[in-house]
Enzyme design. Structure first.
Site, PDB file in Angstrom:
ATOM      1  N   CYS A  92       0.816  -1.079   0.233  1.00  0.00           N
ATOM      2  CA  CYS A  92       0.119  -0.191   0.058  1.00  0.00           C
ATOM      3  C   CYS A  92       0.922   1.187   0.284  1.00  0.00           C
ATOM      4  O   CYS A  92       1.765   1.365  -0.752  1.00  0.00           O
ATOM      5  CB  CYS A  92      -1.055   0.110   1.011  1.00  0.00           C
ATOM      6  SG  CYS A  92      -0.177   0.094   2.739  1.00  0.00           S
ATOM      7  N   ARG A  98      -1.988  -1.099   5.834  1.00  0.00           N
ATOM      8  CA  ARG A  98      -3.178  -1.723   5.256  1.00  0.00           C
ATOM      9  C   ARG A  98      -2.905  -2.758   4.329  1.00  0.00           C
ATOM     10  O   ARG A  98      -3.482  -3.785   4.401  1.00  0.00           O
ATOM     11  CB  ARG A  98      -3.616  -0.624   4.277  1.00  0.00           C
ATOM     12  CG  ARG A  98      -4.459   0.631   4.846  1.00  0.00           C
ATOM     13  CD  ARG A  98      -5.005   1.635   3.935  1.00  0.00           C
ATOM     14  NE  ARG A  98      -3.748   2.452   3.478  1.00  0.00           N
ATOM     15  CZ  ARG A  98      -3.726   3.308   2.486  1.00  0.00           C
ATOM     16  NH1 ARG A  98      -5.088   3.338   1.868  1.00  0.00           N
ATOM     17  NH2 ARG A  98      -2.978   3.678   2.023  1.00  0.00           N
TER      18      ARG A  98
END
Lengths: 304, 393, 77
Positions: free
Chosen positions: A254, A259
Site C-alpha cells: 500500500c 493496510r
C-alpha cells in the site's frame, strides 16, 4: 472396519478439520466476550488514534503502541526480536498462549501485529473479526483500567522472513525474473497516479502511480459494513476477478505497509495463498531511484 | 433593543435546549460521528451555560485584580484548577498506572515549556484585557448577543495568521528543543497532587489575605421561588462556576479531549489563509506523520468545532432564561479595542498552541509545566493591559 | 421644595471594565455622597459594581426596568 474404510474415514475427518483450522484465524466478538477470563488467552489492542485504548478497551486487553512496540522507531524496520520479546513478556504471554489482536481503523494495525506475530513464530494468533467497530456496533461494554499481568519470559523464534517482501523481491517480479502477482490496496486515485497520497498526508513519494503489473484491489472491498471480513467465497471471487487465484505467489503493498498487512491476512490466512507483505510499500518504491513505474494519470512531481 | 418578554424568552430558551438535545441525538447515530461528537456538543453547551451563569471570565479574573482589586473571578479560576487537578489525577490512575515509566496520558495538554509561552501568554493577556474577554469569553458573550464579540473573533483569525507566519522559525529555534515537563513523572502522583494543590492554596490564601472581599448579604429563606431565581436569573458565585468547570474539564478529558476552544478556530484560520495563499504549506512539529490512518477531511466541523458551537448555544440558552440575552451594539471604541485585542489573542494562542482554556486551564489540570509558564505570561500581559486601559479611559 | 433630581450615570453599551472605571471615577468626585443611579444593559457587568460600592462605603440595589438595569447607589452612614 476395513483398511480402505478407515483411510477414507480419516481423510474425511482431516478434510472436515481443515476448514475448521482455517476458520480459527478469526474469532468473533462473542467468543472474545466469553473468554475474557480464560488464562490461556491474551487480548491485545493495537490502535493508533490517541487515547482510543485508554478511553475504553476490551476488558483485560493490553494496549500495544504500534509506533514504538511493533515498528522500530529509529530505523525503518519491523520491531526487533529483543523488543518483541520484552513486549510479550510484559503482557504475560507464553509460547502456548492464544493471542487475540484487534484495533481501531478497521483492524489495519492489528493485522500488522498479526503479521509480526507470524514472523516471530508465535503458535496461536487470532484476529477479532470486526475489531473495535463491531464491538461498538454490538454495544458491548468497554473497560478503562489498564490490566497488569504477571510477567513471563517470552522467547521469539528466529524471524520467518518468507512472509516479508523487500524491494529486490518486488523488482524481481516486475522484471519477470520470478513469478508473482502484485496487489495494490490503495485507493483508485493513488493507483492511477492522480494523487500522490490522500489529502493532508505528509508521507509522500516523489513519483505517482503503481508498480508495473500490479492489480488494484482496495482493502475496503474485503470487509463488510460492520468491519468483519467478507466470506471466503466472496473474497476468492474478488481476487479472481483481477487474476489473483493463488496459483502464483502474491505480494501486497500500500503506501506505508499497514493496510497491506490487512490484505496479506485476507489472502494468506483466509484464502490460503502464498503471500508476502511488502512493508516498504509505495513510500519506498515511489522514492526509489531507477525503478520502473506505471503512471496512467501522468501526474508529474513539480518540485514546488 | 429591548429584550423580549419573559414568556418569549423562556420559549426561545426551551427551543435552543430542545435543539441541542435533538442535535446530540442525531450526532450520536450519524455515520462518521458517534458518541464522541454527541458528547462534545453537550459538554460544550454545559460549558457555555456555566460560563454565562457564573460570569466566568478569565479576562476579568486577571484584569480586575490589577484594576479594581477584585479577587472574586481569580478565586473562581483557582477553584476550577484545584477541582480539575483532582479529577485528572483520578483519570491518570486508570490510564497510566506508572507515571515514571516514560508514557504520558494520551490527549492531555502536556506541551513543551519555554519562553515562547511567556511571549504568547503576555500577548494573550494583553489582548484579553483590551477586547474585554479571552476567546472563550468572547464566545460566550456572542451567545449573550454581543456584537463586539464578532470583531474580537475576526481579529483572532488575523492573529492566528500572524502567529502562523512566525511559527516555523519559532518551532525550530525554541519549541522543538523545549523540555516537556510532566510533574507526576518526577514527583509521582501523590507528590505532584500535593505540590500543585499547595501552590493553588497558597495563591488563594494570598488573594484572601491581601484583597478585600464583600461582606455576605443577609441570607434569605430559600423558597422554591428564591431557589429558581438563584439558579436561572441571578449570577452564580465564581467559586461555584469554578467547581463546575473543574468537573466538566475532567469529564471532557475522560470522554473526548481536554477543554479547549482554539483547535477549530486555528484550523479554520489556517484553511482560509492557505486558500488565500500566504501561509506556509507545512507547519513543522504540527503536521505529524499520520501513517495509513485517514485524516478527518470529510466534515465541515471538527469535534472541537462542535464543542465551540455548543458553547455559544449553551450561553445563549442561559442568557435567554435569565433575561440577559440582548443584541448589544456597543460603542465604536469598543469595536476597535475588540478587534485589536483579538489580533493579540490569536497571535498568543497560535504560538502557545492554545488559550486560557486549552493551554492554561487544561495544561495545569494535566500537571504540565507549560500551563504554569503560560499563566505567568498571562499575568504580565494582563497587568500591562490594565495599566493601558486606565490610561485610555 | 422639590428634592434635587437623582443623577443617572448611563453606561449602556459599555464593555466591562468600562462601567466600573466610570463609576469609580464618579465615586471619587462625588464628595457630597448624594445617592445616584447607574443605568446599564448588561447585568453581569453591573454585578462587578457591588465590590466597588462596598469599598467606597456605598450599598447597591438592583432593579430591572424594561430590559435595562438600574443600580441604585446609597451611601452607608
Amino acid at each position: 472396519m476395513s483398511a480402505p474404510g478407515s483411510v477414507l474415514g480419516t481423510a474425511i475427518l482431516l478434510l472436515a478439520a481443515l476448514p475448521a483450522a482455517a476458520q480459527e484465524v478469526l474469532v468473533t466478538t462473542e467468543w472474545v466476550s466469553n473468554n475474557l477470563n480464560n488464562p490461556k488467552v491474551r487480548v491485545l489492542e493495537v490502535s493508533v488514534d490517541p487515547g482510543v485504548y485508554e478511553k475504553g478497551h476490551v476488558e483485560g486487553a493490553v494496549g500495544v503502541k504500534w509506533h514504538s512496540e511493533l515498528a522500530d522507531p529509529v530505523s525503518r524496520d519491523i520491531v526487533s526480536a529483543a523488543s518483541f520479546e520484552k513486549l510479550l513478556s510484559r503482557a504475560g504471554i507464553s509460547g502456548d498462549t492464544t493471542v487475540v489482536l484487534y484495533g481501531d481503523n478497521n483492524n489495519w494495525f492489528a493485522a500488522w501485529g498479526y503479521w509480526i506475530f507470524e514472523i516471530y513464530g508465535h503458535k496461536a494468533v487470532r484476529i477479532m473479526d470486526g475489531g473495535r467497530k463491531k464491538w461498538e456496533i454490538e454495544k458491548r461494554p468497554w473497560d478503562t483500567t489498564v490490566p497488569s499481568h504477571p510477567a513471563t519470559t517470552y522467547r521469539a523464534a528466529p524471524p520467518n522472513l518468507a512472509l516479508r517482501a523487500r524491494l529486490p523481491d518486488v523488482l524481481s517480479v516486475v522484471e519477470k525474473r520470478s513469478p508473482g502477482a502484485l496487489v495494490d490496496v490503495r485507493s483508485p486515485d493513488e493507483f492511477a497516479g492522480k494523487v500522490f497520497a490522500p489529502p493532508g498526508i505528509q508521507e509522500l513519494a516523489i513519483r505517482a502511480g503503481h508498480v508495473p503489473g500490479a492489480r488494484s484491489v482496495p482493502w475496503s472491498k474485503t470487509v463488510n459494513e460492520d468491519g468483519t471480513f467478507k466470506s471466503r467465497e466472496d473474497l476468492r471471487k474478488l481476487y479472481a476477478e483481477v487474476g489473483v487465484d493463488g496459483k502464483t505467489p502474491v505480494i501486497t503493498y500500500c503506501r506505508i505497509g499497514e493496510r497491506s498487512s490487512h490484505s496479506w491476512f485476507v489472502l494468506k490466512e483466509l484464502l490460503g495463498y502464498d503471500v508476502r507483505n511488502y512493508d516498504g510499500s509505495w513510500t519506498e518504491y515511489g522514492n526509489a531511484v531507477g525503478v520502473p513505474i506505471e503512471n496512467p494519470a501522468g501526474t508529474v512531481w513539480t518540485g514546488k | 433593543m429591548v429584550p423580549p418578554r419573559r414568556w418569549i424568552r423562556w420559549a426561545a430558551a426551551a427551543l435552543v435546549a430542545a435543539g441541542l438535545l435533538a442535535s446530540g441525538l442525531i450526532l450520536h447515530d450519524a455515520p462518521g460521528r458517534g458518541r464522541s461528537a454527541s458528547f462534545s456538543l453537550l459538554c460544550g453547551a454545559a460549558f457555555g451555560i456555566v460560563l454565562q451563569r457564573s460570569r466566568f471570565c478569565f479576562a476579568s479574573a486577571f484584569r480586575d485584580l490589577f484594576l479594581l482589586s477584585d479577587r472574586r473571578a481569580a478565586l473562581g479560576v483557582l477553584v476550577a484548577l484545584a477541582v480539575g487537578s483532582v479529577g485528572y489525577q483520578v483519570v491518570f490512575g486508570a490510564w497510566v498506572p506508572d507515571p515514571s515509566a516514560g508514557h504520558m496520558p494520551p490527549t492531555a495538554h502536556i506541551a513543551p515549556a519555554s519562553w515562547h509561552l511567556l511571549l504568547g501568554g503576555a500577548a494573550f493577556g494583553l489582548g484579553m484585557v483590551l477586547s474585554g474577554g479571552c476567546i472563550s469569553g468572547n464566545l460566550y458573550r456572542l451567545g449573550e448577543g454581543s456584537l463586539t464579540a464578532p470583531a474580537a473573533l475576526a481579529g483572532t483569525v488575523a492573529g492566528f495568521w500572524a502567529g502562523t507566519l512566525v511559527w516555523n522559525p519559532l518551532y525550530v529555534r525554541v519549541v522543538s528543543t523545549a523540555p516537556v515537563v510532566w510533574l507526576p513523572s518526577h514527583l509521582g502522583y501523590a507528590g505532584s497532587l500535593a505540590a500543585q494543590l499547595a501552590l493553588l492554596a497558597l495563591l488563594g490564601a494570598l488573594l484572601l489575605r491581601y484583597m478585600p472581599g464583600l461582606s455576605p448579604r443577609p441570607a434569605r429563606p430559600v423558597t422554591l421561588d428564591v431557589a429558581c431565581r438563584k439558579v436561572f436569573v441571578d449570577g452564580w458565585p465564581a467559586w461555584a462556576g469554578g467547581i463546575a468547570i473543574g468537573v466538566l474539564g475532567t469529564f471532557a478529558f475522560l470522554r473526548t479531549r481536554p477543554l479547549g476552544v482554539t483547535s477549530e478556530i486555528g484550523r479554520a484560520s489556517r484553511a482560509l489563509g492557505s486558500a488565500m495563499g500566504f501561509l506556509p504549506e507545512r507547519l513543522e512539529g504540527l503536521d505529524l506523520m499520520a501513517g495509513c490512518r485517514p485524516l478527518d477531511t470529510e466534515h465541515l466541523l471538527s469535534e472541537n468545532g462542535i464543542f465551540v458551537l455548543g458553547l455559544v448555544l449553551g450561553s445563549a440558552l442561559a442568557a435567554l432564561a435569565a433575561g440577559e440575552f440582548r443584541l448589544r451594539l456597543g460603542r465604536p471604541r469598543g469595536h476597535v479595542l475588540s478587534l485589536a485585542g483579538g489580533v493579540l489573542l490569536g497571535f498568543g494562542a497560535m504560538i502557545s498552541l492554545g488559550c486560557t482554556v486549552g493551554t492554561m486551564l487544561s495544561g495545569i489540570m494535566a500537571f504540565s509545566l507549560s500551563g504554569w509558564v503560560f499563566l505567568a505570561g498571562l499575568l504580565s500581559g494582563a497587568w500591562g493591559g490594565a495599566g493601558l486601559l486606565r490610561r485610555l479611559s | 421644595m422639590t428634592a434635587p433630581k437623582e443623577r443617572i450615570l448611563d453606561v449602556r453599551g459599555d464593555l466591562c471594565p468600562g462601567p466600573a472605571l466610570r463609576v469609580e471615577e464618579f465615586l471619587e468626585q462625588n464628595r457630597e455622597r448624594a445617592p445616584f443611579t447607574v443605568l446599564g444593559d448588561h447585568r453581569p457587568t453591573l454585578e462587578s459594581l457591588e465590590l466597588l460600592a462596598a469599598r467606597h462605603g456605598w450599598s447597591v440595589e438592583f432593579e430591572e426596568e424594561g430590559g435595562d438595569w438600574k443600580v441604585r447607589f446609597r451611601p452607608i452612614g
